[in-house]
Design a protein around this motif. Structure first.
Motif, PDB file in Angstrom:
ATOM      1  N   THR A  38       0.826  -1.216   0.000  1.00 52.08           N
ATOM      2  CA  THR A  38       0.000   0.000   0.000  1.00 52.08           C
ATOM      3  C   THR A  38       0.860   1.267   0.000  1.00 52.08           C
ATOM      4  O   THR A  38       0.515   2.262  -0.650  1.00 52.08           O
ATOM      5  CB  THR A  38      -0.931   0.002   1.211  1.00 52.08           C
ATOM      6  OG1 THR A  38      -0.159  -0.221   2.415  1.00 52.08           O
ATOM      7  CG2 THR A  38      -1.977  -1.091   1.106  1.00 52.08           C
ATOM      8  N   TRP A  75      -1.947  -1.665  -9.171  1.00 53.16           N
ATOM      9  CA  TRP A  75      -3.078  -1.569  -8.242  1.00 53.16           C
ATOM     10  C   TRP A  75      -4.012  -2.788  -8.407  1.00 53.16           C
ATOM     11  O   TRP A  75      -4.452  -3.413  -7.441  1.00 53.16           O
ATOM     12  CB  TRP A  75      -3.815  -0.269  -8.536  1.00 53.16           C
ATOM     13  CG  TRP A  75      -4.779   0.152  -7.469  1.00 53.16           C
ATOM     14  CD1 TRP A  75      -5.147  -0.532  -6.352  1.00 53.16           C
ATOM     15  CD2 TRP A  75      -5.487   1.391  -7.424  1.00 53.16           C
ATOM     16  NE1 TRP A  75      -6.035   0.187  -5.613  1.00 53.16           N
ATOM     17  CE2 TRP A  75      -6.271   1.390  -6.249  1.00 53.16           C
ATOM     18  CE3 TRP A  75      -5.534   2.502  -8.262  1.00 53.16           C
ATOM     19  CZ2 TRP A  75      -7.100   2.450  -5.898  1.00 53.16           C
ATOM     20  CZ3 TRP A  75      -6.349   3.573  -7.902  1.00 53.16           C
ATOM     21  CH2 TRP A  75      -7.126   3.549  -6.747  1.00 53.16           C
ATOM     22  N   MET A  76      -4.320  -3.135  -9.657  1.00 54.28           N
ATOM     23  CA  MET A  76      -5.199  -4.267  -9.927  1.00 54.28           C
ATOM     24  C   MET A  76      -4.557  -5.585  -9.478  1.00 54.28           C
ATOM     25  O   MET A  76      -5.239  -6.479  -8.944  1.00 54.28           O
ATOM     26  CB  MET A  76      -5.518  -4.322 -11.420  1.00 54.28           C
ATOM     27  CG  MET A  76      -6.371  -3.166 -11.919  1.00 54.28           C
ATOM     28  SD  MET A  76      -7.974  -3.074 -11.085  1.00 54.28           S
ATOM     29  CE  MET A  76      -8.716  -4.609 -11.639  1.00 54.28           C
ATOM     30  N   ALA A  79      -4.906  -5.809  -5.805  1.00 56.05           N
ATOM     31  CA  ALA A  79      -6.277  -6.162  -5.445  1.00 56.05           C
ATOM     32  C   ALA A  79      -6.536  -7.644  -5.717  1.00 56.05           C
ATOM     33  O   ALA A  79      -7.249  -8.324  -4.937  1.00 56.05           O
ATOM     34  CB  ALA A  79      -7.260  -5.300  -6.238  1.00 56.05           C
ATOM     35  N   ARG A  80      -5.972  -8.157  -6.826  1.00 55.93           N
ATOM     36  CA  ARG A  80      -6.159  -9.573  -7.152  1.00 55.93           C
ATOM     37  C   ARG A  80      -5.531 -10.464  -6.098  1.00 55.93           C
ATOM     38  O   ARG A  80      -6.125 -11.463  -5.676  1.00 55.93           O
ATOM     39  CB  ARG A  80      -5.537  -9.864  -8.525  1.00 55.93           C
ATOM     40  CG  ARG A  80      -5.902 -11.232  -9.077  1.00 55.93           C
ATOM     41  CD  ARG A  80      -5.361 -11.395 -10.485  1.00 55.93           C
ATOM     42  NE  ARG A  80      -3.921 -11.572 -10.468  1.00 55.93           N
ATOM     43  CZ  ARG A  80      -3.326 -12.747 -10.280  1.00 55.93           C
ATOM     44  NH1 ARG A  80      -4.046 -13.839 -10.058  1.00 55.93           N
ATOM     45  NH2 ARG A  80      -2.023 -12.833 -10.297  1.00 55.93           N
ATOM     46  N   ASN A  82      -5.018  -9.628  -2.992  1.00 55.97           N
ATOM     47  CA  ASN A  82      -5.789  -9.473  -1.750  1.00 55.97           C
ATOM     48  C   ASN A  82      -6.985 -10.435  -1.728  1.00 55.97           C
ATOM     49  O   ASN A  82      -7.469 -10.822  -0.660  1.00 55.97           O
ATOM     50  CB  ASN A  82      -6.287  -8.041  -1.607  1.00 55.97           C
ATOM     51  CG  ASN A  82      -5.180  -7.073  -1.245  1.00 55.97           C
ATOM     52  OD1 ASN A  82      -4.118  -7.492  -0.774  1.00 55.97           O
ATOM     53  ND2 ASN A  82      -5.409  -5.788  -1.459  1.00 55.97           N
ATOM     54  N   GLY A  83      -7.482 -10.780  -2.898  1.00 61.61           N
ATOM     55  CA  GLY A  83      -8.627 -11.682  -2.985  1.00 61.61           C
ATOM     56  C   GLY A  83      -8.262 -13.145  -2.813  1.00 61.61           C
ATOM     57  O   GLY A  83      -9.162 -14.001  -2.754  1.00 61.61           O
ATOM     58  N   ARG A  89      -0.957 -15.470  -1.166  1.00 59.68           N
ATOM     59  CA  ARG A  89      -0.747 -14.138  -1.734  1.00 59.68           C
ATOM     60  C   ARG A  89       0.717 -13.903  -2.077  1.00 59.68           C
ATOM     61  O   ARG A  89       1.606 -14.188  -1.287  1.00 59.68           O
ATOM     62  CB  ARG A  89      -1.224 -13.058  -0.763  1.00 59.68           C
ATOM     63  CG  ARG A  89      -2.725 -13.072  -0.535  1.00 59.68           C
ATOM     64  CD  ARG A  89      -3.122 -12.141   0.583  1.00 59.68           C
ATOM     65  NE  ARG A  89      -4.534 -12.274   0.893  1.00 59.68           N
ATOM     66  CZ  ARG A  89      -5.123 -11.755   1.962  1.00 59.68           C
ATOM     67  NH1 ARG A  89      -4.393 -11.062   2.835  1.00 59.68           N
ATOM     68  NH2 ARG A  89      -6.411 -11.937   2.173  1.00 59.68           N
ATOM     69  N   TYR A  91       2.799 -10.601  -3.733  1.00 54.92           N
ATOM     70  CA  TYR A  91       2.741  -9.217  -4.232  1.00 54.92           C
ATOM     71  C   TYR A  91       3.977  -8.827  -5.038  1.00 54.92           C
ATOM     72  O   TYR A  91       4.195  -7.644  -5.313  1.00 54.92           O
ATOM     73  CB  TYR A  91       2.572  -8.245  -3.065  1.00 54.92           C
ATOM     74  CG  TYR A  91       1.261  -8.408  -2.337  1.00 54.92           C
ATOM     75  CD1 TYR A  91       0.083  -7.927  -2.884  1.00 54.92           C
ATOM     76  CD2 TYR A  91       1.211  -9.052  -1.102  1.00 54.92           C
ATOM     77  CE1 TYR A  91      -1.131  -8.078  -2.214  1.00 54.92           C
ATOM     78  CE2 TYR A  91       0.008  -9.194  -0.420  1.00 54.92           C
ATOM     79  CZ  TYR A  91      -1.163  -8.713  -0.986  1.00 54.92           C
ATOM     80  OH  TYR A  91      -2.359  -8.853  -0.322  1.00 54.92           O
TER      81      TYR A  91
END
Length: 347
Positions: A38, A75-76, A79-80, A82-83, A89, A91
Protein backbone atom coordinates in the motif's frame (compact mmCIF):
# COMPACT_ATOMS: atom_id res chain seq x y z
CA UNK A 1 1.53 -50.87 41.65
CA UNK A 2 4.37 -48.87 40.18
CA UNK A 3 3.88 -47.38 36.68
CA UNK A 4 6.52 -48.17 34.20
CA UNK A 5 8.60 -45.14 33.12
CA UNK A 6 8.48 -44.03 29.45
CA UNK A 7 11.76 -43.22 27.83
CA UNK A 8 11.30 -42.62 24.09
CA UNK A 9 14.29 -43.24 21.98
CA UNK A 10 15.98 -40.35 20.11
CA UNK A 11 14.79 -41.80 16.84
CA UNK A 12 11.17 -41.58 17.96
CA UNK A 13 11.64 -37.95 19.14
CA UNK A 14 13.15 -36.98 15.80
CA UNK A 15 10.32 -38.60 13.94
CA UNK A 16 7.75 -36.68 16.00
CA UNK A 17 9.55 -33.34 15.38
CA UNK A 18 9.76 -33.97 11.68
CA UNK A 19 6.08 -34.80 11.60
CA UNK A 20 5.24 -31.50 13.32
CA UNK A 21 7.34 -29.27 10.97
CA UNK A 22 4.71 -29.06 8.16
CA UNK A 23 2.04 -28.27 10.71
CA UNK A 24 4.17 -25.47 12.22
CA UNK A 25 4.92 -24.11 8.73
CA UNK A 26 1.24 -24.04 7.77
CA UNK A 27 0.35 -22.30 11.04
CA UNK A 28 3.14 -19.74 10.40
CA UNK A 29 1.83 -19.00 6.94
CA UNK A 30 -1.69 -18.43 8.20
CA UNK A 31 -0.52 -16.31 11.12
CA UNK A 32 1.94 -14.14 9.04
CA UNK A 33 0.40 -13.45 5.58
CA UNK A 34 2.30 -11.26 3.01
CA UNK A 35 1.68 -7.52 3.38
CA UNK A 36 0.14 -5.63 0.40
CA UNK A 37 2.37 -2.81 -0.99
CA UNK A 38 0.00 0.00 0.00
CA UNK A 39 2.84 2.43 0.78
CA UNK A 40 4.41 1.73 -2.60
CA UNK A 41 1.03 2.30 -4.28
CA UNK A 42 0.69 5.67 -2.53
CA UNK A 43 4.20 6.63 -3.65
CA UNK A 44 3.38 5.66 -7.24
CA UNK A 45 0.19 7.76 -7.20
CA UNK A 46 2.04 10.73 -5.71
CA UNK A 47 4.82 10.49 -8.32
CA UNK A 48 2.21 10.33 -11.07
CA UNK A 49 0.45 13.42 -9.71
CA UNK A 50 3.79 15.24 -9.53
CA UNK A 51 4.36 14.41 -13.20
CA UNK A 52 0.90 15.70 -14.09
CA UNK A 53 1.56 18.99 -12.25
CA UNK A 54 4.87 19.30 -14.09
CA UNK A 55 2.99 19.26 -17.40
CA UNK A 56 3.84 15.69 -18.37
CA UNK A 57 0.37 15.09 -19.76
CA UNK A 58 1.10 17.81 -22.35
CA UNK A 59 4.86 17.71 -22.82
CA UNK A 60 5.64 14.01 -22.17
CA UNK A 61 2.31 12.34 -22.79
CA UNK A 62 3.57 8.92 -23.91
CA UNK A 63 5.67 8.43 -20.77
CA UNK A 64 2.91 9.80 -18.55
CA UNK A 65 0.31 7.43 -20.05
CA UNK A 66 2.69 4.50 -19.63
CA UNK A 67 3.22 5.38 -15.97
CA UNK A 68 -0.52 5.75 -15.54
CA UNK A 69 -1.12 2.27 -16.97
CA UNK A 70 1.60 0.79 -14.78
CA UNK A 71 0.01 2.25 -11.65
CA UNK A 72 -3.36 0.83 -12.67
CA UNK A 73 -1.84 -2.58 -13.43
CA UNK A 74 0.03 -2.64 -10.10
CA UNK A 75 -3.08 -1.57 -8.24
CA UNK A 76 -5.20 -4.27 -9.93
CA UNK A 77 -2.56 -6.92 -9.27
CA UNK A 78 -2.48 -5.94 -5.61
CA UNK A 79 -6.28 -6.16 -5.44
CA UNK A 80 -6.16 -9.57 -7.15
CA UNK A 81 -3.69 -10.88 -4.60
CA UNK A 82 -5.79 -9.47 -1.75
CA UNK A 83 -8.63 -11.68 -2.99
CA UNK A 84 -6.58 -14.86 -2.59
CA UNK A 85 -6.11 -16.91 0.57
CA UNK A 86 -3.51 -15.31 2.82
CA UNK A 87 -0.86 -18.01 2.48
CA UNK A 88 -1.18 -17.88 -1.29
CA UNK A 89 -0.75 -14.14 -1.73
CA UNK A 90 2.28 -12.97 -3.72
CA UNK A 91 2.74 -9.22 -4.23
CA UNK A 92 5.98 -9.50 -6.17
CA UNK A 93 4.42 -8.60 -9.51
CA UNK A 94 2.51 -5.67 -7.97
CA UNK A 95 5.74 -4.42 -6.37
CA UNK A 96 7.54 -4.63 -9.70
CA UNK A 97 4.78 -2.82 -11.59
CA UNK A 98 4.53 -0.01 -9.05
CA UNK A 99 8.31 0.44 -8.90
CA UNK A 100 8.37 0.67 -12.69
CA UNK A 101 5.52 3.21 -12.59
CA UNK A 102 7.49 5.41 -10.17
CA UNK A 103 10.54 5.25 -12.45
CA UNK A 104 8.62 6.11 -15.63
CA UNK A 105 6.61 8.90 -13.94
CA UNK A 106 9.81 10.42 -12.55
CA UNK A 107 11.38 10.35 -16.01
CA UNK A 108 8.25 12.03 -17.43
CA UNK A 109 8.56 14.78 -14.82
CA UNK A 110 12.21 15.39 -15.64
CA UNK A 111 11.55 15.35 -19.39
CA UNK A 112 8.61 17.76 -19.05
CA UNK A 113 10.56 20.18 -16.89
CA UNK A 114 13.43 20.21 -19.37
CA UNK A 115 11.07 20.73 -22.30
CA UNK A 116 9.24 23.47 -20.41
CA UNK A 117 12.48 25.27 -19.58
CA UNK A 118 13.51 25.17 -23.24
CA UNK A 119 10.05 26.36 -24.30
CA UNK A 120 10.19 29.25 -21.83
CA UNK A 121 13.48 30.41 -23.34
CA UNK A 122 12.10 30.14 -26.87
CA UNK A 123 8.92 32.04 -25.98
CA UNK A 124 10.91 34.72 -24.15
CA UNK A 125 13.17 35.27 -27.15
CA UNK A 126 10.25 35.28 -29.60
CA UNK A 127 8.39 37.80 -27.42
CA UNK A 128 11.42 40.10 -27.36
CA UNK A 129 11.71 39.93 -31.15
CA UNK A 130 8.00 40.64 -31.51
CA UNK A 131 8.24 43.63 -29.17
CA UNK A 132 11.05 45.06 -31.28
CA UNK A 133 8.92 44.62 -34.39
CA UNK A 134 5.96 46.37 -32.73
CA UNK A 135 8.14 49.29 -31.65
CA UNK A 136 9.68 49.58 -35.10
CA UNK A 137 6.28 49.65 -36.77
CA UNK A 138 4.97 52.14 -34.25
CA UNK A 139 7.87 54.44 -35.02
CA UNK A 140 7.29 53.96 -38.76
CA UNK A 141 3.65 54.95 -38.40
CA UNK A 142 4.25 57.95 -36.14
CA UNK A 143 4.01 61.15 -38.15
CA UNK A 144 2.77 59.27 -41.20
CA UNK A 145 -0.65 59.74 -42.76
CA UNK A 146 -0.70 55.99 -43.29
CA UNK A 147 -1.34 55.54 -39.58
CA UNK A 148 -4.87 56.85 -40.04
CA UNK A 149 -5.92 53.80 -42.02
CA UNK A 150 -3.26 51.30 -40.93
CA UNK A 151 -3.01 51.84 -37.18
CA UNK A 152 -5.83 49.35 -36.66
CA UNK A 153 -3.50 46.58 -37.89
CA UNK A 154 -0.83 47.64 -35.41
CA UNK A 155 -3.42 47.83 -32.62
CA UNK A 156 -4.62 44.30 -33.35
CA UNK A 157 -1.00 43.10 -33.39
CA UNK A 158 -0.37 44.77 -30.03
CA UNK A 159 -3.57 43.25 -28.60
CA UNK A 160 -2.47 39.76 -29.65
CA UNK A 161 0.97 40.39 -28.13
CA UNK A 162 -0.63 41.38 -24.81
CA UNK A 163 -2.71 38.20 -24.93
CA UNK A 164 0.55 36.30 -25.38
CA UNK A 165 1.90 37.97 -22.24
CA UNK A 166 -1.17 36.86 -20.30
CA UNK A 167 -0.72 33.29 -21.52
CA UNK A 168 2.94 33.33 -20.48
CA UNK A 169 1.97 34.48 -16.99
CA UNK A 170 -0.47 31.54 -16.81
CA UNK A 171 2.22 29.13 -18.00
CA UNK A 172 0.31 28.44 -21.23
CA UNK A 173 3.31 28.68 -23.54
CA UNK A 174 1.80 26.96 -26.57
CA UNK A 175 -1.15 29.36 -26.45
CA UNK A 176 1.29 32.24 -26.03
CA UNK A 177 3.07 31.23 -29.24
CA UNK A 178 -0.27 31.05 -31.05
CA UNK A 179 -1.07 34.61 -29.93
CA UNK A 180 2.36 35.80 -31.06
CA UNK A 181 1.79 34.14 -34.42
CA UNK A 182 -1.50 36.01 -34.70
CA UNK A 183 0.29 39.26 -33.83
CA UNK A 184 2.78 38.70 -36.62
CA UNK A 185 -0.07 37.98 -39.02
CA UNK A 186 -1.47 41.44 -38.28
CA UNK A 187 1.99 42.99 -38.73
CA UNK A 188 2.29 41.18 -42.06
CA UNK A 189 -1.03 42.69 -43.12
CA UNK A 190 0.25 46.07 -41.96
CA UNK A 191 3.39 45.71 -44.09
CA UNK A 192 1.33 44.67 -47.10
CA UNK A 193 -1.03 47.62 -46.71
CA UNK A 194 1.87 49.99 -46.17
CA UNK A 195 3.39 48.85 -49.46
CA UNK A 196 0.08 49.53 -51.20
CA UNK A 197 -0.04 52.95 -49.55
CA UNK A 198 3.50 53.71 -50.74
CA UNK A 199 2.60 52.58 -54.25
CA UNK A 200 -0.38 54.91 -54.22
CA UNK A 201 1.78 57.78 -52.95
CA UNK A 202 4.30 57.19 -55.73
CA UNK A 203 1.54 57.66 -58.33
CA UNK A 204 0.67 61.11 -56.97
CA UNK A 205 4.20 62.22 -56.14
CA UNK A 206 4.90 63.87 -59.52
CA UNK A 207 1.66 65.90 -59.21
CA UNK A 208 2.50 67.03 -55.67
CA UNK A 209 6.01 68.03 -56.72
CA UNK A 210 4.61 70.02 -59.62
CA UNK A 211 2.25 71.90 -57.27
CA UNK A 212 5.15 72.76 -54.96
CA UNK A 213 7.42 73.85 -57.81
CA UNK A 214 4.70 76.04 -59.33
CA UNK A 215 3.90 77.62 -55.95
CA UNK A 216 7.54 78.44 -55.24
CA UNK A 217 7.98 79.82 -58.77
CA UNK A 218 4.89 82.06 -58.38
CA UNK A 219 6.15 83.33 -55.01
CA UNK A 220 9.58 84.03 -56.45
CA UNK A 221 8.17 85.85 -59.47
CA UNK A 222 5.85 88.05 -57.39
CA UNK A 223 8.06 88.40 -54.32
CA UNK A 224 4.99 87.50 -52.27
CA UNK A 225 4.07 84.96 -49.63
CA UNK A 226 2.86 81.39 -50.08
CA UNK A 227 2.00 78.52 -47.76
CA UNK A 228 2.92 74.90 -48.52
CA UNK A 229 1.41 72.12 -46.41
CA UNK A 230 3.17 68.74 -46.49
CA UNK A 231 0.48 66.34 -45.25
CA UNK A 232 2.85 63.39 -45.04
CA UNK A 233 5.31 65.18 -42.76
CA UNK A 234 2.70 67.29 -40.93
CA UNK A 235 4.65 70.44 -41.76
CA UNK A 236 3.48 73.88 -42.89
CA UNK A 237 6.09 75.99 -44.68
CA UNK A 238 5.82 79.77 -44.98
CA UNK A 239 7.47 80.91 -48.23
CA UNK A 240 8.46 84.43 -49.25
CA UNK A 241 9.92 85.34 -52.66
CA UNK A 242 10.43 81.65 -53.38
CA UNK A 243 12.29 80.82 -50.16
CA UNK A 244 11.10 79.06 -47.00
CA UNK A 245 11.33 81.52 -44.13
CA UNK A 246 9.55 79.53 -41.41
CA UNK A 247 8.41 75.96 -40.68
CA UNK A 248 5.57 74.92 -38.37
CA UNK A 249 4.23 71.59 -37.19
CA UNK A 250 0.59 71.21 -38.13
CA UNK A 251 -2.38 68.96 -37.49
CA UNK A 252 -4.87 67.88 -40.13
CA UNK A 253 -8.27 66.30 -40.61
CA UNK A 254 -8.92 63.08 -38.70
CA UNK A 255 -8.98 61.23 -42.04
CA UNK A 256 -6.16 63.18 -43.63
CA UNK A 257 -4.57 60.20 -45.32
CA UNK A 258 -6.98 60.62 -48.24
CA UNK A 259 -7.97 63.28 -50.74
CA UNK A 260 -11.10 65.14 -49.66
CA UNK A 261 -14.11 63.77 -51.51
CA UNK A 262 -17.20 65.17 -49.76
CA UNK A 263 -18.38 67.12 -46.74
CA UNK A 264 -17.87 65.30 -43.44
CA UNK A 265 -15.23 62.81 -44.61
CA UNK A 266 -12.59 64.31 -42.27
CA UNK A 267 -10.02 64.57 -45.07
CA UNK A 268 -7.79 67.59 -45.68
CA UNK A 269 -8.00 68.59 -49.38
CA UNK A 270 -5.02 68.29 -51.71
CA UNK A 271 -4.41 70.82 -54.46
CA UNK A 272 -3.43 74.42 -55.16
CA UNK A 273 -5.59 76.98 -53.37
CA UNK A 274 -5.71 80.68 -52.68
CA UNK A 275 -6.08 82.30 -49.28
CA UNK A 276 -9.30 84.24 -49.61
CA UNK A 277 -9.68 85.86 -46.20
CA UNK A 278 -7.96 86.54 -42.91
CA UNK A 279 -10.35 86.17 -39.99
CA UNK A 280 -9.03 87.41 -36.66
CA UNK A 281 -12.52 86.72 -35.30
CA UNK A 282 -15.52 84.72 -36.39
CA UNK A 283 -13.84 81.35 -36.76
CA UNK A 284 -14.75 78.48 -34.45
CA UNK A 285 -11.07 78.41 -33.57
CA UNK A 286 -8.38 80.95 -32.73
CA UNK A 287 -7.95 83.12 -35.87
CA UNK A 288 -8.17 81.67 -39.37
CA UNK A 289 -7.02 81.94 -42.95
CA UNK A 290 -9.75 80.78 -45.35
CA UNK A 291 -8.86 78.97 -48.60
CA UNK A 292 -10.90 78.68 -51.77
CA UNK A 293 -11.98 75.07 -51.36
CA UNK A 294 -13.76 73.81 -53.38
CA UNK A 295 -12.00 75.08 -56.50
CA UNK A 296 -12.75 74.05 -60.09
CA UNK A 297 -10.67 70.86 -59.86
CA UNK A 298 -12.46 69.82 -56.66
CA UNK A 299 -15.88 70.34 -58.26
CA UNK A 300 -14.92 68.31 -61.32
CA UNK A 301 -13.59 65.43 -59.20
CA UNK A 302 -16.70 65.56 -57.00
CA UNK A 303 -19.01 65.36 -60.02
CA UNK A 304 -16.98 62.50 -61.57
CA UNK A 305 -17.07 60.50 -58.31
CA UNK A 306 -20.83 60.93 -58.09
CA UNK A 307 -21.28 59.82 -61.67
CA UNK A 308 -19.15 56.72 -61.04
CA UNK A 309 -21.05 55.88 -57.87
CA UNK A 310 -17.93 56.28 -55.73
CA UNK A 311 -19.78 58.65 -53.42
CA UNK A 312 -23.45 58.97 -52.56
CA UNK A 313 -25.76 61.05 -54.74
CA UNK A 314 -26.81 62.82 -51.54
CA UNK A 315 -23.23 63.82 -50.65
CA UNK A 316 -22.29 67.50 -50.52
CA UNK A 317 -18.93 68.87 -51.55
CA UNK A 318 -18.46 70.92 -48.38
CA UNK A 319 -16.41 74.04 -47.77
CA UNK A 320 -15.05 76.39 -45.10
CA UNK A 321 -11.56 74.89 -45.08
CA UNK A 322 -9.19 77.02 -42.98
CA UNK A 323 -5.74 77.27 -41.54
CA UNK A 324 -6.65 78.01 -37.93
CA UNK A 325 -5.48 77.89 -34.31
CA UNK A 326 -6.14 75.60 -31.34
CA UNK A 327 -3.53 73.16 -32.67
CA UNK A 328 -0.81 71.46 -30.66
CA UNK A 329 -3.04 68.53 -29.65
CA UNK A 330 -0.59 65.95 -30.94
CA UNK A 331 -3.08 64.26 -33.26
CA UNK A 332 -5.07 64.81 -36.43
CA UNK A 333 -8.47 65.97 -35.25
CA UNK A 334 -9.97 68.66 -37.49
CA UNK A 335 -12.85 68.30 -39.96
CA UNK A 336 -10.37 68.81 -42.79
CA UNK A 337 -8.66 72.07 -41.82
CA UNK A 338 -5.00 72.69 -41.00
CA UNK A 339 -4.39 73.56 -37.34
CA UNK A 340 -1.46 75.43 -35.79
CA UNK A 341 -0.96 76.51 -32.19
CA UNK A 342 -2.39 79.92 -31.31
CA UNK A 343 1.12 81.35 -30.96
CA UNK A 344 2.02 80.11 -34.42
CA UNK A 345 -1.18 81.62 -35.83
CA UNK A 346 -0.13 84.97 -34.31
CA UNK A 347 3.24 84.63 -36.02
Amino acid sequence: MKRPSFHPSPKKILAVVLALVPVIWVVYLFLTPAEPPTTLLSSAKLTLETARNAGALRYSEVAFRNAEELVKAGWMEMARQNGRLAPLRDYGTADSLLMQAIKVASEATTSSQQFLNDLQRVVHNERQDLQEELVSWQQALNGSLARLSLTRYWSMAELAAKQADRMVNLGEYDEARESMSLSRTWLSQLAKSMDQYDDQDSQYLPVWRRWVEETIADSKASGGYAVIVDKGKHRLYLVKAGKVIHTYNCELGYNAGHQKMFSGDGATPEGKYRITAYRPRGSRYYKALNINYPNDNDRKRFADNKAKGIISQRARIGGLIEIHGHGGQGKDWTEGCVALTNKEMDH
